[in-house]
Structure formats: C-alpha cells, structure tokens
Design a protein around this motif. Structure first.
Motif, short mmCIF file in Angstrom:
data_model
loop_
_atom_site.label_atom_id
_atom_site.label_comp_id
_atom_site.label_asym_id
_atom_site.label_seq_id
_atom_site.Cartn_x
_atom_site.Cartn_y
_atom_site.Cartn_z
N LEU B 32 0.86 -1.17 0.00
CA LEU B 32 0.00 0.00 0.00
C LEU B 32 0.90 1.23 0.00
O LEU B 32 1.91 1.26 0.71
CB LEU B 32 -0.92 0.00 1.22
CG LEU B 32 -1.98 1.10 1.29
CD1 LEU B 32 -3.27 0.56 1.91
CD2 LEU B 32 -1.50 2.31 2.03
N GLN B 33 0.55 2.20 -0.81
CA GLN B 33 1.37 3.38 -0.95
C GLN B 33 0.53 4.63 -0.70
O GLN B 33 -0.67 4.63 -0.95
CB GLN B 33 1.97 3.44 -2.37
CG GLN B 33 2.72 2.18 -2.75
CD GLN B 33 3.30 2.22 -4.15
OE1 GLN B 33 3.70 3.27 -4.65
NE2 GLN B 33 3.37 1.06 -4.80
N ALA B 81 1.76 24.61 6.69
CA ALA B 81 0.89 25.10 5.62
C ALA B 81 1.25 24.43 4.29
O ALA B 81 0.36 24.17 3.47
CB ALA B 81 1.01 26.62 5.50
N ALA B 82 2.53 24.12 4.09
CA ALA B 82 2.96 23.48 2.84
C ALA B 82 2.46 22.05 2.70
O ALA B 82 2.55 21.46 1.61
CB ALA B 82 4.50 23.49 2.76
N ASP B 83 1.91 21.48 3.76
CA ASP B 83 1.34 20.13 3.67
C ASP B 83 -0.04 20.15 3.04
O ASP B 83 -0.61 19.08 2.77
CB ASP B 83 1.25 19.50 5.07
CG ASP B 83 2.60 19.25 5.69
OD1 ASP B 83 2.71 19.31 6.95
OD2 ASP B 83 3.58 18.99 4.95
N THR B 84 -0.60 21.32 2.82
CA THR B 84 -1.92 21.43 2.19
C THR B 84 -1.87 20.78 0.81
O THR B 84 -1.09 21.17 -0.06
CB THR B 84 -2.33 22.90 2.06
OG1 THR B 84 -2.51 23.45 3.38
CG2 THR B 84 -3.62 23.04 1.27
N ALA B 85 -2.71 19.77 0.61
CA ALA B 85 -2.71 18.98 -0.62
C ALA B 85 -3.78 17.90 -0.50
O ALA B 85 -4.45 17.78 0.54
CB ALA B 85 -1.35 18.32 -0.84
N SER B 86 -3.93 17.12 -1.56
CA SER B 86 -4.76 15.91 -1.50
C SER B 86 -3.85 14.72 -1.30
O SER B 86 -2.77 14.65 -1.89
CB SER B 86 -5.56 15.75 -2.79
OG SER B 86 -6.56 16.74 -2.89
N TYR B 87 -4.29 13.81 -0.47
CA TYR B 87 -3.50 12.62 -0.14
C TYR B 87 -4.29 11.38 -0.57
O TYR B 87 -5.47 11.25 -0.24
CB TYR B 87 -3.19 12.58 1.35
CG TYR B 87 -2.24 13.68 1.76
CD1 TYR B 87 -2.70 14.97 1.99
CD2 TYR B 87 -0.87 13.44 1.87
CE1 TYR B 87 -1.83 16.00 2.34
CE2 TYR B 87 0.01 14.45 2.21
CZ TYR B 87 -0.48 15.73 2.44
OH TYR B 87 0.39 16.74 2.76
N PHE B 88 -3.60 10.51 -1.31
CA PHE B 88 -4.25 9.32 -1.85
C PHE B 88 -3.52 8.08 -1.36
O PHE B 88 -2.29 8.03 -1.35
CB PHE B 88 -4.20 9.32 -3.39
CG PHE B 88 -4.98 10.42 -4.02
CD1 PHE B 88 -4.38 11.62 -4.34
CD2 PHE B 88 -6.32 10.24 -4.33
CE1 PHE B 88 -5.10 12.64 -4.95
CE2 PHE B 88 -7.05 11.25 -4.94
CZ PHE B 88 -6.44 12.45 -5.24
N CYS B 89 -4.31 7.07 -0.99
CA CYS B 89 -3.72 5.77 -0.78
C CYS B 89 -3.89 4.98 -2.08
O CYS B 89 -4.84 5.19 -2.84
CB CYS B 89 -4.35 5.03 0.40
SG CYS B 89 -6.05 4.46 0.16
N ALA B 90 -2.95 4.09 -2.33
CA ALA B 90 -2.99 3.28 -3.54
C ALA B 90 -2.52 1.88 -3.19
O ALA B 90 -1.53 1.71 -2.48
CB ALA B 90 -2.09 3.87 -4.63
N THR B 91 -3.24 0.90 -3.67
CA THR B 91 -2.86 -0.48 -3.39
C THR B 91 -2.35 -1.15 -4.66
O THR B 91 -2.83 -0.89 -5.76
CB THR B 91 -4.07 -1.28 -2.86
OG1 THR B 91 -5.18 -1.09 -3.74
CG2 THR B 91 -4.45 -0.82 -1.47
N GLU B 92 -1.31 -1.94 -4.48
CA GLU B 92 -0.79 -2.75 -5.58
C GLU B 92 -1.32 -4.15 -5.39
O GLU B 92 -1.12 -4.77 -4.35
CB GLU B 92 0.73 -2.76 -5.58
CG GLU B 92 1.30 -3.62 -6.71
CD GLU B 92 2.80 -3.78 -6.62
OE1 GLU B 92 3.48 -2.80 -6.32
OE2 GLU B 92 3.28 -4.91 -6.82
N LEU B 93 -2.00 -4.65 -6.40
CA LEU B 93 -2.63 -5.95 -6.30
C LEU B 93 -1.75 -7.00 -6.95
O LEU B 93 -1.04 -6.72 -7.92
CB LEU B 93 -4.00 -5.94 -6.99
CG LEU B 93 -4.95 -4.83 -6.57
CD1 LEU B 93 -6.27 -4.96 -7.31
CD2 LEU B 93 -5.19 -4.87 -5.08
N PRO B 94 -1.80 -8.23 -6.49
CA PRO B 94 -1.03 -9.31 -7.12
C PRO B 94 -1.71 -9.78 -8.40
O PRO B 94 -2.28 -10.85 -8.47
CB PRO B 94 -1.03 -10.40 -6.03
CG PRO B 94 -2.29 -10.14 -5.25
CD PRO B 94 -2.51 -8.66 -5.29
#
Lengths: 119, 114
Positions: B32-33, B81-94
């Motif tokens: 997971l990333q 303040a510089a952390d303002t952003a969108s954060y996404f999790c991403a999964t790598e599937l087998p």
C-alpha cells in the motif's frame, strides 16, 4: 530535469476531434503506466507497458482509446472521436523493473499530467 | 469501482497539529502506498508499506497497515501550511501481467491553516 515529462500540459479540443498525448518516462525505467483522473477523484489505471510491450490494456475505457510505446522509450495515448466525458487529467507514470528479491518495492514516478477539455 | 476509500474526504487543521487520514481496501495486496497531489499537479510518492509490514516512518510521516482489517492510516505530525494537498492511498494488487498496477482511493483533501 530527469523526471517524467508530459506534453502538452493542457489541451482544449472540440467534440469529435482526435487528440494525442505524449509521455517521456525516466530514462532507465522499463515500465510505463497511463492513468486518468477526473475532478475530485483518484487516478484510474488505463494501461501499462513493459518496454515496448503493452501487457495490460483491458482497462482502457473504450476502443476509442489506444496507446503505443514503439521503441520502449516515450509513449503516446490517443483518444479518437473525443466526447465531453473524456475531459479529465491524463497522468503518466514510470517505474523500474522490480528485481528478483525486491518484490513489493514498486514506487511509481508521476508526470505533471495533461489536462484535456472537450468542448 | 475504486479499491481504496479514504476517510475523511476533507480535513482542515491548524499549523502544528497532527493530521490523520485513513484508508480501507477490499482485496489482498502486495503493498500500500501513499501519494500527495498539490492542486492541478502530478502525484508525489510519500511512502510504501509492504503487506508483511505493520508500521513505517519517514520524517514527519507515520504509516500503519492492518491487513486483517484491510486498512491503513497516514499520520502527519507537526503539520505545516505546505502540507496542504490531497493525499491518496494506492494499493498494488497481485495481478499477473499488470506489473505494479496501482488502484487509488478518492483521496483526502487536507488544508493546513497558518
């Protein structure tokens, strides 16, 4: 700059026209990916190349979408007969081939994207 | 449908506070990333946690993974303040022949107020 580059950064086209986007990956990366991202959503996987071979294309959104990587370096994504629903950000990413023993180490490096607007 | 779902969808905090974002997913994963995306820009990789790991740290970031609950969390400490952003999790599937195809969630939009 040795990161992933994409051109153009912005494209405005009329419905029914064809568009082509280019992606130049990091030079030593064998793997190249295309994603689409609509407003407020996460990226959606479209297709993947290992060198010049397109190993996964079943997730391309329709037969109007096609991608090539003829020499295993840069890649192009073409959308034929564009529709307003194609308006989105198209992202390219690259990664090195995972070496044996390093399974699970697979960061992807993303380009800045091409924003497509279909009028 | 997307594999991962982030919670909350939006988060607003004051500078110096900690921010916690959660991600749930549906199927078995290789890893997971977490990625960050500033408005209108590409994604930047933050941290990767493998399926056999439970916690990982990188600077002000702390990621946990609970494969039994199919969930992960991202903690940003001492936010700026510089952390303002969108954060996404991403999964790598087998998935065979799909390389390391990533499946993203819908993201958490973080705003850090100065």
């Amino acid at each position: 700059d040795t990161g992933v580059s994409q051109n153009p950064r912005h494209k405005i086209t009329k419905r029914g026209q064809n568009v082509t986007f280019r992606c130049d990956p990091i030079s030593e990366h064998n793997r190249l990916y295309w994603y689409r991202q609509t407003l407020g959503q996460g990226p959606e996987f479209l297709t993947y190349f290992q060198n010049e071979a397109q190993l996964e294309k079943s997730r391309l959104l329709s037969d109007r979408f096609s991608a090539e990587r003829p020499k295993g370096s840069f890649s192009t994504l073409e959308i034929q007969r564009t529709e307003q629903g194609d308006s989105a950000m198209y992202l390219c990413a690259s990664s090195p081939t995972v070496r044996a023993g390093l399974a699970g180490w697979s960061e992807q490096f993303f380009g800045p994207g091409t924003r497509l607007t279909v009028l | 449908s997307q594999q991962g779902e982030e919670d909350p969808q939006a988060l607003s905090i004051q500078e110096g506070e900690n921010a916690t974002m959660n991600c749930s997913y549906k199927t078995s994963i290789n890893n997971l990333q977490w990625y960050r995306q500033n408005s209108g820009r590409g994604l930047v990789h933050l941290i990767l946690i493998r399926s056999n790991e439970r916690e990982k740290h990188s600077g002000r970031l702390r990621v946990t993974l609970d494969t039994s609950k199919k969930s992960s969390s991202l903690l940003i400490t001492a936010s700026r303040a510089a952390d303002t952003a969108s954060y996404f999790c991403a999964t790598e599937l087998p998935v065979q022949n799909a390389g390391n195809m990533l499946t993203f969630g819908g993201g958490t939009r973080l705003m850090v107020k100065p």
